[in-house]
Design a protein around this motif. Structure first.
Motif, PDB file in Angstrom:
ATOM      1  N   LEU A 130      41.928  -6.819  15.180  1.00 44.62           N
ATOM      2  CA  LEU A 130      40.730  -6.747  16.008  1.00 44.62           C
ATOM      3  C   LEU A 130      39.474  -6.703  15.147  1.00 44.62           C
ATOM      4  O   LEU A 130      38.487  -7.400  15.444  1.00 44.62           O
ATOM      5  CB  LEU A 130      40.793  -5.512  16.913  1.00 44.62           C
ATOM      6  CG  LEU A 130      39.516  -5.158  17.687  1.00 44.62           C
ATOM      7  CD1 LEU A 130      39.130  -6.269  18.656  1.00 44.62           C
ATOM      8  CD2 LEU A 130      39.696  -3.840  18.436  1.00 44.62           C
ATOM      9  N   TYR A 139      38.732 -10.060  13.761  1.00 42.22           N
ATOM     10  CA  TYR A 139      38.235 -10.930  14.822  1.00 42.22           C
ATOM     11  C   TYR A 139      36.771 -10.621  15.129  1.00 42.22           C
ATOM     12  O   TYR A 139      35.957 -11.538  15.297  1.00 42.22           O
ATOM     13  CB  TYR A 139      39.094 -10.750  16.072  1.00 42.22           C
ATOM     14  CG  TYR A 139      38.761 -11.737  17.171  1.00 42.22           C
ATOM     15  CD1 TYR A 139      39.370 -12.993  17.207  1.00 42.22           C
ATOM     16  CD2 TYR A 139      37.847 -11.421  18.163  1.00 42.22           C
ATOM     17  CE1 TYR A 139      39.060 -13.908  18.203  1.00 42.22           C
ATOM     18  CE2 TYR A 139      37.528 -12.331  19.165  1.00 42.22           C
ATOM     19  CZ  TYR A 139      38.138 -13.575  19.173  1.00 42.22           C
ATOM     20  OH  TYR A 139      37.828 -14.475  20.159  1.00 42.22           O
ATOM     21  N   VAL A 178      35.688  -9.143  22.995  1.00 39.59           N
ATOM     22  CA  VAL A 178      36.903  -9.963  22.997  1.00 39.59           C
ATOM     23  C   VAL A 178      37.193 -10.282  24.461  1.00 39.59           C
ATOM     24  O   VAL A 178      37.305  -9.367  25.274  1.00 39.59           O
ATOM     25  CB  VAL A 178      38.101  -9.217  22.382  1.00 39.59           C
ATOM     26  CG1 VAL A 178      39.343 -10.105  22.390  1.00 39.59           C
ATOM     27  CG2 VAL A 178      37.782  -8.762  20.965  1.00 39.59           C
ATOM     28  N   SER A 227      32.595 -12.638  19.470  1.00 39.24           N
ATOM     29  CA  SER A 227      32.121 -11.288  19.166  1.00 39.24           C
ATOM     30  C   SER A 227      30.675 -11.318  18.696  1.00 39.24           C
ATOM     31  O   SER A 227      29.864 -10.462  19.079  1.00 39.24           O
ATOM     32  CB  SER A 227      33.018 -10.642  18.109  1.00 39.24           C
ATOM     33  OG  SER A 227      34.342 -10.483  18.586  1.00 39.24           O
ATOM     34  N   SER A 269      34.647 -14.008  14.643  1.00 39.46           N
ATOM     35  CA  SER A 269      34.612 -14.878  15.818  1.00 39.46           C
ATOM     36  C   SER A 269      33.206 -15.080  16.361  1.00 39.46           C
ATOM     37  O   SER A 269      32.371 -14.172  16.332  1.00 39.46           O
ATOM     38  CB  SER A 269      35.502 -14.302  16.929  1.00 39.46           C
ATOM     39  OG  SER A 269      34.882 -13.179  17.527  1.00 39.46           O
ATOM     40  N   LEU A 297      44.730 -11.195  22.326  1.00 41.05           N
ATOM     41  CA  LEU A 297      44.477 -11.043  20.891  1.00 41.05           C
ATOM     42  C   LEU A 297      45.591 -10.245  20.235  1.00 41.05           C
ATOM     43  O   LEU A 297      46.115 -10.621  19.188  1.00 41.05           O
ATOM     44  CB  LEU A 297      43.133 -10.343  20.662  1.00 41.05           C
ATOM     45  CG  LEU A 297      42.778 -10.057  19.200  1.00 41.05           C
ATOM     46  CD1 LEU A 297      42.563 -11.352  18.426  1.00 41.05           C
ATOM     47  CD2 LEU A 297      41.538  -9.178  19.106  1.00 41.05           C
TER      48      LEU A 297
END
Length: 246
Positions: free
Chosen positions: A109, A112, A83, A119, A116, A89
């Motif tokens: 988290l 994400y 991240v 990541s 994402s 975030l």
């Protein structure tokens, strides 16, 4: 296998973890932990004696600036932020939230990390490092060595053919490794609110890793599809170039 270091938390050698078919990870090759910013001279010497080929740091820039890793001579240093800005975030600084809010933010988290591109790119680069290592030790970490590092370990074990129960069992070892942190808080008579927050910061929860895999499967169809499409691990990598690890 949990290992005790003077200034490094949550350190373990993943070697010896057995699959259902009896095959096991070779000791001394896959090392995971918290950051190296508080490593003592003795800790650093020990890592050098272990022959660490690469140190992979999943933290963001501000975390690295706040507590830079100690240098391990001879090791390649890779900064692969899972991240880019953890504070952005989360939205609220961790020191300003309740334990319940922190739990929700950690779940954010995990979503994400599953969904994402950022990541996915970090973990793909991590696997590229593992493939380059060709049987040499790789150490990977974040701040506490539990969430971003835990997901890296979970993906690695999944790629190597471990079932979900084995993946979760390895993930949950963090709670045993971080017991000395929790014990120190209890010894100084920390309040229940402080202990509740500490549990969020230092420990892991099975529902979080389950959430991670569920989000992967919802977006990509399966964890295997994610490993192939995003991480770049096709049949050749899974059956061939990993042979030095198992």
């Amino acid at each position: 296998m949990l290992l005790t270091f003077e200034g490094i938390d949550n350190f373990r050698d993943m070697g010896g973890l057995a699959r259902k078919d009896g095959a096991a990870l070779r000791p001394g090759l896959l090392l995971r932990c918290g950051h190296l910013g508080r490593a003592t001279d003795g800790d650093v010497s020990r890592l050098e004696e272990m022959g660490v080929y690469a140190v992979v740091d999943f933290r963001d820039v501000s975390e690295r600036e706040r507590e830079p890793d100690r240098t391990v001579a001879g090791a390649e240093n890779l900064h692969l932020p899972v991240v880019a800005d953890l504070g952005t975030l989360f939205g609220i600084p961790i020191e300003q939230v309740t334990a319940a809010q922190a739990h929700e933010e950690f779940q954010m988290l995990y979503r994400y990390m599953a969904e994402s591109e950022e990541s996915g790119s970090a973990y793909a680069a991590f696997f590229s490092c593992l493939l380059r290592a060709t049987g040499r030790p790789v150490l990977f970490h974040c701040t506490q060595g539990k969430d971003r590092t835990g997901v890296g370990a979970a993906l690695l074990m999944t790629a190597l053919g471990y079932d979900r129960a084995a993946v979760e069992a390895e993930y949950m070892q963090t709670n045993q490794a971080m017991e000395r942190r929790m014990a120190a808080l209890r010894a100084r008579k920390a309040t229940e609110a402080e202990l509740a927050m500490a549990r969020e910061v230092f420990l892991v929860f099975p529902e979080n890793i389950a959430l991670y895999f569920r989000c992967l499967e919802e977006k990509y169809g399966s964890t295997q599809a994610y490993l192939e499409k995003i991480i770049g691990l096709g049949p050749a990598e899974l059956r061939g170039r990993w042979s030095g690890i198992i």
